[in-house]
Design a protein around this motif. Structure first.
Motif, PDB file in Angstrom:
ATOM      1  N   ALA A   6     -37.901  23.914  17.034  1.00 50.92           N
ATOM      2  CA  ALA A   6     -38.003  25.196  17.005  1.00 50.92           C
ATOM      3  C   ALA A   6     -36.857  26.290  16.662  1.00 50.92           C
ATOM      4  O   ALA A   6     -36.236  27.311  16.207  1.00 50.92           O
ATOM      5  CB  ALA A   6     -38.356  25.691  18.396  1.00 50.92           C
ATOM      6  N   LEU A   7     -35.742  25.937  17.540  1.00 52.33           N
ATOM      7  CA  LEU A   7     -34.104  26.136  17.320  1.00 52.33           C
ATOM      8  C   LEU A   7     -34.057  25.700  16.253  1.00 52.33           C
ATOM      9  O   LEU A   7     -32.933  26.933  15.128  1.00 52.33           O
ATOM     10  CB  LEU A   7     -33.425  25.277  18.610  1.00 52.33           C
ATOM     11  CG  LEU A   7     -31.819  26.592  18.783  1.00 52.33           C
ATOM     12  CD1 LEU A   7     -32.388  27.497  19.076  1.00 52.33           C
ATOM     13  CD2 LEU A   7     -30.805  25.528  19.331  1.00 52.33           C
TER      14      LEU A   7
ATOM     15  N   LEU B 224     -32.477  29.326  11.098  1.00 52.41           N
ATOM     16  CA  LEU B 224     -32.737  29.392   9.497  1.00 52.41           C
ATOM     17  C   LEU B 224     -32.735  30.591   9.390  1.00 52.41           C
ATOM     18  O   LEU B 224     -32.292  31.249   8.401  1.00 52.41           O
ATOM     19  CB  LEU B 224     -33.601  28.475   9.417  1.00 52.41           C
ATOM     20  CG  LEU B 224     -34.065  29.067   8.008  1.00 52.41           C
ATOM     21  CD1 LEU B 224     -33.542  28.324   6.742  1.00 52.41           C
ATOM     22  CD2 LEU B 224     -35.587  28.233   7.511  1.00 52.41           C
ATOM     23  N   MET B 225     -33.037  31.535  10.331  1.00 50.51           N
ATOM     24  CA  MET B 225     -33.800  32.733  10.484  1.00 50.51           C
ATOM     25  C   MET B 225     -32.268  33.889  10.732  1.00 50.51           C
ATOM     26  O   MET B 225     -31.724  35.135  10.223  1.00 50.51           O
ATOM     27  CB  MET B 225     -34.794  33.625  11.073  1.00 50.51           C
ATOM     28  CG  MET B 225     -36.159  32.965  10.619  1.00 50.51           C
ATOM     29  SD  MET B 225     -36.170  33.000   9.128  1.00 50.51           S
ATOM     30  CE  MET B 225     -37.723  32.220   8.857  1.00 50.51           C
TER      31      MET B 225
ATOM     32  N   ALA C 208     -27.108  28.680  15.351  1.00 52.23           N
ATOM     33  CA  ALA C 208     -25.940  27.359  15.334  1.00 52.23           C
ATOM     34  C   ALA C 208     -24.078  27.035  14.911  1.00 52.23           C
ATOM     35  O   ALA C 208     -24.041  26.057  15.033  1.00 52.23           O
ATOM     36  CB  ALA C 208     -26.850  27.071  14.178  1.00 52.23           C
ATOM     37  N   ASP C 209     -24.171  28.576  15.462  1.00 54.79           N
ATOM     38  CA  ASP C 209     -22.621  28.413  15.331  1.00 54.79           C
ATOM     39  C   ASP C 209     -21.915  27.990  16.617  1.00 54.79           C
ATOM     40  O   ASP C 209     -22.103  28.988  17.415  1.00 54.79           O
ATOM     41  CB  ASP C 209     -22.155  30.453  15.591  1.00 54.79           C
ATOM     42  CG  ASP C 209     -20.641  30.247  14.437  1.00 54.79           C
ATOM     43  OD1 ASP C 209     -19.730  29.407  15.037  1.00 54.79           O
ATOM     44  OD2 ASP C 209     -20.358  31.425  14.408  1.00 54.79           O
ATOM     45  N   PRO C 210     -21.085  27.162  16.893  1.00 52.69           N
ATOM     46  CA  PRO C 210     -20.471  26.335  18.271  1.00 52.69           C
ATOM     47  C   PRO C 210     -20.103  28.068  18.811  1.00 52.69           C
ATOM     48  O   PRO C 210     -19.452  27.569  20.298  1.00 52.69           O
ATOM     49  CB  PRO C 210     -19.650  25.006  17.501  1.00 52.69           C
ATOM     50  CG  PRO C 210     -20.751  24.890  16.937  1.00 52.69           C
ATOM     51  CD  PRO C 210     -20.573  26.178  15.645  1.00 52.69           C
TER      52      PRO C 210
ATOM     53  N   ARG D  27     -29.425  22.576  11.153  1.00 56.78           N
ATOM     54  CA  ARG D  27     -28.074  23.345  11.799  1.00 56.78           C
ATOM     55  C   ARG D  27     -27.520  23.089  12.700  1.00 56.78           C
ATOM     56  O   ARG D  27     -26.422  23.826  12.767  1.00 56.78           O
ATOM     57  CB  ARG D  27     -28.490  24.775  11.281  1.00 56.78           C
ATOM     58  CG  ARG D  27     -28.901  25.680   9.523  1.00 56.78           C
ATOM     59  CD  ARG D  27     -29.559  26.227   9.252  1.00 56.78           C
ATOM     60  NE  ARG D  27     -30.077  26.625   7.942  1.00 56.78           N
ATOM     61  CZ  ARG D  27     -31.274  25.709   7.290  1.00 56.78           C
ATOM     62  NH1 ARG D  27     -31.356  24.755   7.642  1.00 56.78           N
ATOM     63  NH2 ARG D  27     -31.078  26.379   6.091  1.00 56.78           N
ATOM     64  N   VAL D  28     -28.240  22.596  13.694  1.00 56.86           N
ATOM     65  CA  VAL D  28     -27.822  22.753  15.610  1.00 56.86           C
ATOM     66  C   VAL D  28     -27.110  21.814  15.186  1.00 56.86           C
ATOM     67  O   VAL D  28     -27.143  21.470  16.437  1.00 56.86           O
ATOM     68  CB  VAL D  28     -29.548  23.197  16.313  1.00 56.86           C
ATOM     69  CG1 VAL D  28     -30.095  24.931  15.615  1.00 56.86           C
ATOM     70  CG2 VAL D  28     -30.408  21.611  15.459  1.00 56.86           C
ATOM     71  N   LEU D  29     -27.081  20.440  14.907  1.00 55.72           N
ATOM     72  CA  LEU D  29     -26.327  19.122  14.657  1.00 55.72           C
ATOM     73  C   LEU D  29     -24.723  19.730  15.643  1.00 55.72           C
ATOM     74  O   LEU D  29     -24.620  18.647  16.505  1.00 55.72           O
ATOM     75  CB  LEU D  29     -26.388  18.702  13.340  1.00 55.72           C
ATOM     76  CG  LEU D  29     -25.582  17.066  13.463  1.00 55.72           C
ATOM     77  CD1 LEU D  29     -25.853  16.511  14.570  1.00 55.72           C
ATOM     78  CD2 LEU D  29     -25.330  16.698  12.109  1.00 55.72           C
TER      79      LEU D  29
END
Length: 141
Positions: free
Chosen positions: A12-13, A18-19, A24-26, A94-96
């Motif tokens: 979900a995150l 994606l939107m 996702a920016d650390p 993206r959240v990796l």
């Protein structure tokens, strides 16, 4: 191979990222409390707790300096650990970069926990049908 996207809240995150790519920016993770909520749900620790954890002396080289590795390098590092950290198109999530350290810590048992996920059902190989046919041929001889 276990999938990062299968952990609670991660998929979900990923869709939110994606939107809204800033999620996702650390560097902007403190502006998005849902990131820590997913980290706690999936790994049992926040991102700040993961960063504060001291790495053991026998920590593998491919997991050192996770925050400096590119997403492609992270994919290789986690594949070596038995984790699929890509999406359905085999691109890094993206959240990796956000979850690389908590995942490594929880997967290696250093800090945090991973939720229980049963092993996937293995498809039948069909070898039983061959034995049944062989038994039938044996009986007719």
């Amino acid at each position: 191979m276990r999938r990062l996207a299968d952990l609670p809240g991660v998929d979900a995150l990923e869709l939110k990222a994606l939107m809204k790519p800033r999620i996702a920016d650390p560097d902007e993770r403190h502006d998005h409390p849902e990131v820590d909520a997913v980290a706690v749900e999936a790994f049992g620790l926040t991102l700040d707790q993961a960063e504060a954890t001291a790495l053991p002396a026998d920590w593998p080289d491919h997991l050192k300096d996770l925050h400096r590795q590119s997403p492609a390098q992270l994919v290789e590092a986690f594949e070596a650990e038995g984790w699929d950290v890509t999406d359905k198109k085999r691109k890094p999530l993206r959240v990796l970069p956000l979850f690389a350290l908590p995942l490594a810590l929880a997967a290696r048992g250093v800090a945090g926990t991973l939720p229980f996920m049963p092993e996937p059902d293995h498809p039948e190989t069909g070898w039983g049908a061959g034995l049944k046919a062989e038994a039938g041929r044996f009986r007719t001889r």
